[in-house]
Write a protein that holds these residues in place. Structure first.
Motif, PDB file in Angstrom:
ATOM      1  N   PHE A 161       0.856  -1.185   0.000  1.00 56.17           N
ATOM      2  CA  PHE A 161       0.000   0.000   0.000  1.00 56.17           C
ATOM      3  C   PHE A 161       0.897   1.242   0.000  1.00 56.17           C
ATOM      4  O   PHE A 161       1.739   1.392   0.886  1.00 56.17           O
ATOM      5  N   TYR A 162       0.697   2.126  -0.963  1.00 57.84           N
ATOM      6  CA  TYR A 162       1.382   3.419  -0.900  1.00 57.84           C
ATOM      7  C   TYR A 162       0.321   4.491  -0.669  1.00 57.84           C
ATOM      8  O   TYR A 162      -0.197   5.085  -1.598  1.00 57.84           O
ATOM      9  N   GLU A 163      -0.078   4.668   0.586  1.00 58.77           N
ATOM     10  CA  GLU A 163      -1.070   5.668   0.998  1.00 58.77           C
ATOM     11  C   GLU A 163      -2.241   5.750   0.018  1.00 58.77           C
ATOM     12  O   GLU A 163      -2.596   6.831  -0.445  1.00 58.77           O
ATOM     13  N   PRO A 164      -2.860   4.618  -0.336  1.00 58.96           N
ATOM     14  CA  PRO A 164      -3.845   4.699  -1.403  1.00 58.96           C
ATOM     15  C   PRO A 164      -5.254   5.124  -0.995  1.00 58.96           C
ATOM     16  O   PRO A 164      -6.017   5.561  -1.835  1.00 58.96           O
ATOM     17  N   PHE A 165      -5.590   4.999   0.304  1.00 60.15           N
ATOM     18  CA  PHE A 165      -6.991   5.170   0.679  1.00 60.15           C
ATOM     19  C   PHE A 165      -7.160   5.941   1.988  1.00 60.15           C
ATOM     20  O   PHE A 165      -6.216   6.176   2.727  1.00 60.15           O
ATOM     21  N   SER A 166      -8.433   6.241   2.254  1.00 64.68           N
ATOM     22  CA  SER A 166      -8.805   6.727   3.581  1.00 64.68           C
ATOM     23  C   SER A 166      -8.770   5.538   4.536  1.00 64.68           C
ATOM     24  O   SER A 166      -8.699   4.383   4.119  1.00 64.68           O
ATOM     25  N   VAL A 167      -8.849   5.814   5.826  1.00 62.58           N
ATOM     26  CA  VAL A 167      -8.822   4.745   6.822  1.00 62.58           C
ATOM     27  C   VAL A 167     -10.014   3.812   6.650  1.00 62.58           C
ATOM     28  O   VAL A 167      -9.882   2.585   6.747  1.00 62.58           O
ATOM     29  N   ASP A 168     -11.207   4.371   6.379  1.00 64.22           N
ATOM     30  CA  ASP A 168     -12.403   3.536   6.233  1.00 64.22           C
ATOM     31  C   ASP A 168     -12.244   2.526   5.104  1.00 64.22           C
ATOM     32  O   ASP A 168     -12.604   1.349   5.252  1.00 64.22           O
ATOM     33  N   VAL A 169     -11.697   2.974   3.978  1.00 65.01           N
ATOM     34  CA  VAL A 169     -11.515   2.061   2.851  1.00 65.01           C
ATOM     35  C   VAL A 169     -10.451   1.020   3.193  1.00 65.01           C
ATOM     36  O   VAL A 169     -10.607  -0.168   2.899  1.00 65.01           O
ATOM     37  N   SER A 170      -9.381   1.443   3.835  1.00 62.67           N
ATOM     38  CA  SER A 170      -8.328   0.500   4.222  1.00 62.67           C
ATOM     39  C   SER A 170      -8.865  -0.560   5.175  1.00 62.67           C
ATOM     40  O   SER A 170      -8.498  -1.737   5.086  1.00 62.67           O
ATOM     41  N   LEU A 171      -9.728  -0.157   6.092  1.00 66.07           N
ATOM     42  CA  LEU A 171     -10.330  -1.124   7.014  1.00 66.07           C
ATOM     43  C   LEU A 171     -11.122  -2.184   6.249  1.00 66.07           C
ATOM     44  O   LEU A 171     -11.051  -3.377   6.551  1.00 66.07           O
ATOM     45  N   ALA A 172     -11.867  -1.740   5.246  1.00 64.73           N
ATOM     46  CA  ALA A 172     -12.651  -2.685   4.450  1.00 64.73           C
ATOM     47  C   ALA A 172     -11.750  -3.652   3.696  1.00 64.73           C
ATOM     48  O   ALA A 172     -12.050  -4.850   3.585  1.00 64.73           O
ATOM     49  N   LEU A 174      -8.676  -4.584   4.622  1.00 66.18           N
ATOM     50  CA  LEU A 174      -8.075  -5.503   5.593  1.00 66.18           C
ATOM     51  C   LEU A 174      -9.068  -6.571   6.031  1.00 66.18           C
ATOM     52  O   LEU A 174      -8.690  -7.723   6.270  1.00 66.18           O
ATOM     53  N   GLU A 175     -10.332  -6.211   6.140  1.00 61.99           N
ATOM     54  CA  GLU A 175     -11.350  -7.216   6.493  1.00 61.99           C
ATOM     55  C   GLU A 175     -11.412  -8.315   5.437  1.00 61.99           C
ATOM     56  O   GLU A 175     -11.532  -9.504   5.758  1.00 61.99           O
ATOM     57  N   ARG A 176     -11.296  -7.932   4.174  1.00 61.55           N
ATOM     58  CA  ARG A 176     -11.322  -8.928   3.098  1.00 61.55           C
ATOM     59  C   ARG A 176     -10.080  -9.811   3.149  1.00 61.55           C
ATOM     60  O   ARG A 176     -10.145 -11.022   2.906  1.00 61.55           O
ATOM     61  N   ILE A 177      -8.942  -9.194   3.473  1.00 60.40           N
ATOM     62  CA  ILE A 177      -7.711  -9.981   3.595  1.00 60.40           C
ATOM     63  C   ILE A 177      -7.828 -10.967   4.752  1.00 60.40           C
ATOM     64  O   ILE A 177      -7.465 -12.148   4.633  1.00 60.40           O
TER      65      ILE A 177
END
Length: 252
Positions: A161-172, A174-177
């Motif tokens: 990840f190179y700072e691609p998203f907001s925290v909310d999107v990143s959380l989503a 990570l949940e999929r991972i």
């Protein structure tokens, strides 16, 4: 003008962006990449300039900007994975520079996920051009997809990840991972590069990159190393490893 003045904040953001771009320009001159491989990865692009901008939700990161070559090589070299056994995934791959650099390592597959079709087209063109001068490009796939809906490969072992998203999107994401790891248990490493966005709201001294803040909020991820960038402190990388669930966790 007060820093609380909207005009003052805008001016500061513009100044920060200019300073960021000037620094990046100096770094790029030290390690030429595009001219060597006849590709287009260096020039930054504001996402609202893309022809498909109206089809994308734009979070805190409102532009494409390349990660310096030395930073990527240094960060990937520190990730403790068995390359031949795992797929590498660049979440928000932009023009595909990191994919081309990942091809220097013997990953089983290399996948880039990008929400912008325009950037996907550029990335695919770059992969095709680089295939004449770089080995491993045949293992690269660029997927046009919303990262929050992307189907995680069962063998994905390193996510970049190179700072691609907001925290909310990143959380989503990570949940999929995490869901993928529960279905197919394996070691997984997350590599977050960058200490903050050039938007005037932060500084090079932010403790954790915005995208990586999501990992700090999730119990399953453990920070194992902060990798200093050879280019600038802004580009430091944060490595996280997945912590397996115990029986007690499952019962809770």
């Amino acid at each position: 003008m007060s820093d609380n003045d909207p005009r003052a904040r805008l001016l500061r953001a513009m100044e920060y962006r200019q300073e960021f771009d000037e620094r990046l320009g100096r770094i790029e001159q030290q390690t030429p990449f595009d001219s060597v491989h006849d590709v287009d990865t260096t020039e930054s692009v504001e996402l609202w300039e893309l022809p498909d901008a109206d089809q994308m939700w734009v979070g805190r990161n409102a532009r494409y900007s390349p990660t310096p070559v030395r930073t990527v090589r240094n960060a990937l070299g520190k990730c403790d994975v068995r390359h031949e056994e795992v797929t590498f995934v660049d979440v928000g791959c932009g023009k595909g520079r990191v994919l081309l650099l990942a091809a220097e390592l013997p990953f089983r597959r290399i996948v880039g996920v990008e929400a912008s079709k325009a950037l996907c087209d550029i990335a695919r063109s770059n992969v095709e051009k680089a295939s004449g001068t770089r080995d491993g490009c045949d293992r690269i796939e660029v997927v046009h997809a919303d990262a929050t809906k992307f189907d995680i490969p069962d063998d994905a072992g390193l996510f970049y990840f190179y700072e691609p998203f907001s925290v909310d999107v990143s959380l989503a994401v990570l949940e999929r991972i995490e869901d993928s790891v529960r279905r197919h248990p394996r070691n997984v490493v997350l590599c977050f590069t960058g200490r903050g966005q050039p938007d005037g709201q932060g500084s090079d001294l932010e403790t954790t990159p915005v995208a990586a803040s999501a990992a700090e909020m999730r119990a399953r991820w453990n920070l194992v190393e902060i990798v200093p960038s050879p280019d600038a402190e802004f580009y430091d990388s944060f490595l996280y490893e997945y912590v397996e669930e115990t029986q007690a966790d499952i019962e809770d």
